[in-house]
Design a protein around this motif. Structure first.
Motif, PDB file in Angstrom:
ATOM      1  N   ALA A 246       0.819  -1.213   0.000  1.00 42.60           N
ATOM      2  CA  ALA A 246       0.000   0.000   0.000  1.00 42.60           C
ATOM      3  C   ALA A 246       0.855   1.266   0.000  1.00 42.60           C
ATOM      4  CB  ALA A 246      -0.938  -0.019   1.200  1.00 42.60           C
ATOM      5  N   ASP A 247       1.941   1.281   0.768  1.00 44.90           N
ATOM      6  CA  ASP A 247       2.782   2.477   0.831  1.00 44.90           C
ATOM      7  C   ASP A 247       3.383   2.792  -0.536  1.00 44.90           C
ATOM      8  OD1 ASP A 247       2.246   2.773   3.504  1.00 44.90           O
ATOM      9  OD2 ASP A 247       4.097   1.785   4.179  1.00 44.90           O
ATOM     10  N   GLU A 248       3.908   1.768  -1.189  1.00 47.56           N
ATOM     11  CA  GLU A 248       4.504   1.976  -2.514  1.00 47.56           C
ATOM     12  C   GLU A 248       3.432   2.333  -3.535  1.00 47.56           C
ATOM     13  OE1 GLU A 248       7.694   2.001  -5.370  1.00 47.56           O
ATOM     14  OE2 GLU A 248       7.534   2.187  -3.185  1.00 47.56           O
ATOM     15  N   MET A 249       2.252   1.739  -3.402  1.00 46.25           N
ATOM     16  CA  MET A 249       1.142   2.030  -4.308  1.00 46.25           C
ATOM     17  C   MET A 249       0.745   3.509  -4.210  1.00 46.25           C
ATOM     18  SD  MET A 249      -2.374  -0.191  -4.509  1.00 46.25           S
ATOM     19  CE  MET A 249      -1.435  -1.718  -4.331  1.00 46.25           C
ATOM     20  N   ALA A 250       0.644   4.004  -2.969  1.00 48.55           N
ATOM     21  CA  ALA A 250       0.268   5.406  -2.768  1.00 48.55           C
ATOM     22  C   ALA A 250       1.357   6.337  -3.263  1.00 48.55           C
ATOM     23  CB  ALA A 250      -0.018   5.647  -1.288  1.00 48.55           C
ATOM     24  N   ARG A 258      -6.102   5.116  -5.535  1.00 42.76           N
ATOM     25  CA  ARG A 258      -7.193   6.047  -5.203  1.00 42.76           C
ATOM     26  C   ARG A 258      -8.142   5.469  -4.150  1.00 42.76           C
ATOM     27  NH1 ARG A 258      -6.864   6.160 -10.849  1.00 42.76           N
ATOM     28  NH2 ARG A 258      -6.229   8.166 -11.756  1.00 42.76           N
ATOM     29  N   TRP A 259      -8.159   4.145  -4.002  1.00 42.47           N
ATOM     30  CA  TRP A 259      -9.111   3.489  -3.117  1.00 42.47           C
ATOM     31  C   TRP A 259      -8.528   3.168  -1.745  1.00 42.47           C
ATOM     32  CZ3 TRP A 259     -13.973   3.714  -4.325  1.00 42.47           C
ATOM     33  CH2 TRP A 259     -14.340   3.804  -5.672  1.00 42.47           C
ATOM     34  N   GLY A 269     -13.795  -4.416   6.274  1.00 45.25           N
ATOM     35  CA  GLY A 269     -12.640  -3.568   6.539  1.00 45.25           C
ATOM     36  C   GLY A 269     -12.389  -2.575   5.421  1.00 45.25           C
ATOM     37  N   THR A 270     -11.173  -2.090   5.336  1.00 49.57           N
ATOM     38  CA  THR A 270     -10.827  -1.057   4.371  1.00 49.57           C
ATOM     39  C   THR A 270     -10.011  -1.619   3.217  1.00 49.57           C
ATOM     40  OG1 THR A 270      -8.832  -0.479   5.598  1.00 49.57           O
ATOM     41  CG2 THR A 270     -10.845   0.747   6.123  1.00 49.57           C
ATOM     42  N   VAL A 271     -10.014  -0.889   2.124  1.00 49.44           N
ATOM     43  CA  VAL A 271      -9.190  -1.259   0.976  1.00 49.44           C
ATOM     44  C   VAL A 271      -7.732  -0.971   1.320  1.00 49.44           C
ATOM     45  CG1 VAL A 271      -8.665  -0.776  -1.445  1.00 49.44           C
ATOM     46  CG2 VAL A 271     -11.053  -0.788  -0.652  1.00 49.44           C
ATOM     47  N   GLY A 272      -6.898  -1.956   1.085  1.00 47.33           N
ATOM     48  CA  GLY A 272      -5.471  -1.806   1.337  1.00 47.33           C
ATOM     49  C   GLY A 272      -4.700  -2.660   0.358  1.00 47.33           C
ATOM     50  N   ALA A 273      -3.687  -3.333   0.842  1.00 47.13           N
ATOM     51  CA  ALA A 273      -2.927  -4.284   0.031  1.00 47.13           C
ATOM     52  C   ALA A 273      -2.659  -5.495   0.912  1.00 47.13           C
ATOM     53  CB  ALA A 273      -1.633  -3.663  -0.472  1.00 47.13           C
TER      54      ALA A 273
END
Length: 411
Positions: A246-250, A258-259, A269-273
């Motif tokens: 998620a960190d690299e994606m952001a 965006r999600w 839960g929430t969208v993450g990786a």
């Protein structure tokens, strides 16, 4: 025809433990979609990357004429996506069985979002193919040439639950529609099995899991989605799979960046990786691309909607046709209908100034009620836009989900 990467076709065949499927309604209206079903989620098994399945070197089958029935028509086929349902292994005495199973399959598809809300973007057509023999080849040692018109069989490429059809022959039975279409082949079998992501999406029509199978497989075919389960191939070349966290994606703004942090629609839960055992990241803990009976996660919903909008626009042709018109007519735009309270937005402008339609229906503008000086030419525009929050790519929304038509009223 279904989308797919050039030179790369993926089929899905998840060998799942079976749970009962609730009976689906026999009538589905655009304005009143059926409620979501509550279905358990069995555990999945892997996909395989396969070539297109044809006749294995044999001469192509010659389709015999078969009756075609428009089950559901929401608009001109040139302006809709048509789902073509075809059966294999159903004899003349079993055509009613095929029709019932075909109805259950497309009803199940229209139960899951985003197909539920966007069912007005689809026509449903059925091709009643009569087989000289009942059933299809189901066992590993059984010949694939059972004499059925579509040659459907399990154990495709050595995988027990992978259900294949003779795709060139199936395409000939489906015919060439006036617009985009996806072909769904149902086998006369109660075994679990199916395939998605190629020219023909398949499922066992008599399987207790048939409804959930089509929800999963059509995700491959329409949304170009990959499987999210642990034993899926480590291939992240799909909108719902990634090799970065998620960190690299952001940071790099790739994949579903965006999600990140958005609440999952299934309450999980929430969208993450979330990393699977194969090392590939998925957007949520669970989804229908991981376990049957779930929902599409938000990145997958967006991917499906983008593929739908690559095939159809948000509106039917206006009335009268855009261009120069005489007098002061009533102008009508025709957004494609959504199931539910939300509809596409319509914005009217007269010479660039926002104008509110006089009636309760925003798709009409009575230009005879406008204050227009005599002898003056006036430009009227209507913009139709899908404002769904299931899409966060605003550039795509502007390019594909928005249409503007213009009339010039001669003074």
């Amino acid at each position: 025809m279904p989308n797919g990467r050039s030179g790369r076709i993926v089929r899905s065949a998840a060998a799942l433990s079976l749970l009962s499927v609730a009976a689906l309604p026999t009538v589905l209206e655009v304005a009143s979609p059926p409620p979501f079903g509550t279905i358990g989620a069995p555990a999945p098994s892997p996909d395989r990357a396969l070539p297109l399945h044809g006749t294995g070197g044999a001469a192509p089958r010659s389709p015999q004429p078969a009756p075609t029935v428009d089950i559901r028509r929401t608009g001109d086929p040139a302006d809709r996506i048509t789902l073509v349902l075809i059966g294999d292994g159903y004899t003349a005495d079993q055509q009613e069985l095929f029709q019932e199973q075909a109805d259950r399959a497309w009803h199940a598809l229209m139960e899951i979002e985003p197909f539920r809300s966007y069912q007005g973007y689809f026509n449903i057509r059925r091709v009643d193919v009569v087989s000289p023999v009942a059933g299809i080849a189901e066992s590993e040692g059984q010949s694939h040439r059972t004499g059925t018109p579509l040659g459907m069989h399990f154990w495709c490429d050595g995988t027990a639950r992978l259900l294949c059809a003779d795709e060139p022959t199936t395409a000939r039975y489906a015919g060439n529609g006036d617009g985009p279409q996806y072909v769904i082949a149902l086998a006369n079998s109660s075994e679990y099995g199916g395939a998605g992501g190629t020219a023909v999406t398949t499922l066992a029509g008599g399987s207790p899991d048939a409804g959930r199978i089509i929800q999963h497989e059509i995700g491959h075919t329409v949304g170009d989605l990959g499987d999210e389960y642990d034993s899926a191939p480590d291939d992240a070349d799909y909108p719902n799979l990634s090799t970065v966290n998620a960190d690299e994606m952001a940071r790099t703004r790739v994949k579903w960046w965006r999600w990140l942090g958005a609440e999952s629609p299934d309450g999980g839960g929430t969208v993450g990786a979330y990393r699977s055992a194969n090392g590939i990241y998925r957007p949520t803990v669970d989804s229908v691309m991981r376990t049957l009976g779930g929902s599409y996660n938000l990145p997958s919903r967006e991917a499906i909607l983008e593929q739908i909008y690559r095939r159809v626009g948000p509106m039917d042709p206006p009335e009268p046709a855009a261009g120069t018109v005489a007098g002061r007519p009533r102008l009508h735009v025709r957004p494609l209908p959504l199931a539910g309270d939300r509809q596409l937005d319509v914005v009217w402008k007269v010479d660039g100034v926002l104008t509110t339609p006089q009636g309760a229906d925003p798709t009409w503008l009575d230009t005879s009620l406008l204050q227009i000086p005599s002898g003056k030419d006036v430009k009227v525009t209507a913009t139709v836009r899908d404002t769904t929050d299931w899409v966060r790519d605003e550039a795509f929304r502007e390019q594909r989900m928005t249409r503007t038509v213009t009339w010039t009223l001669k003074g």
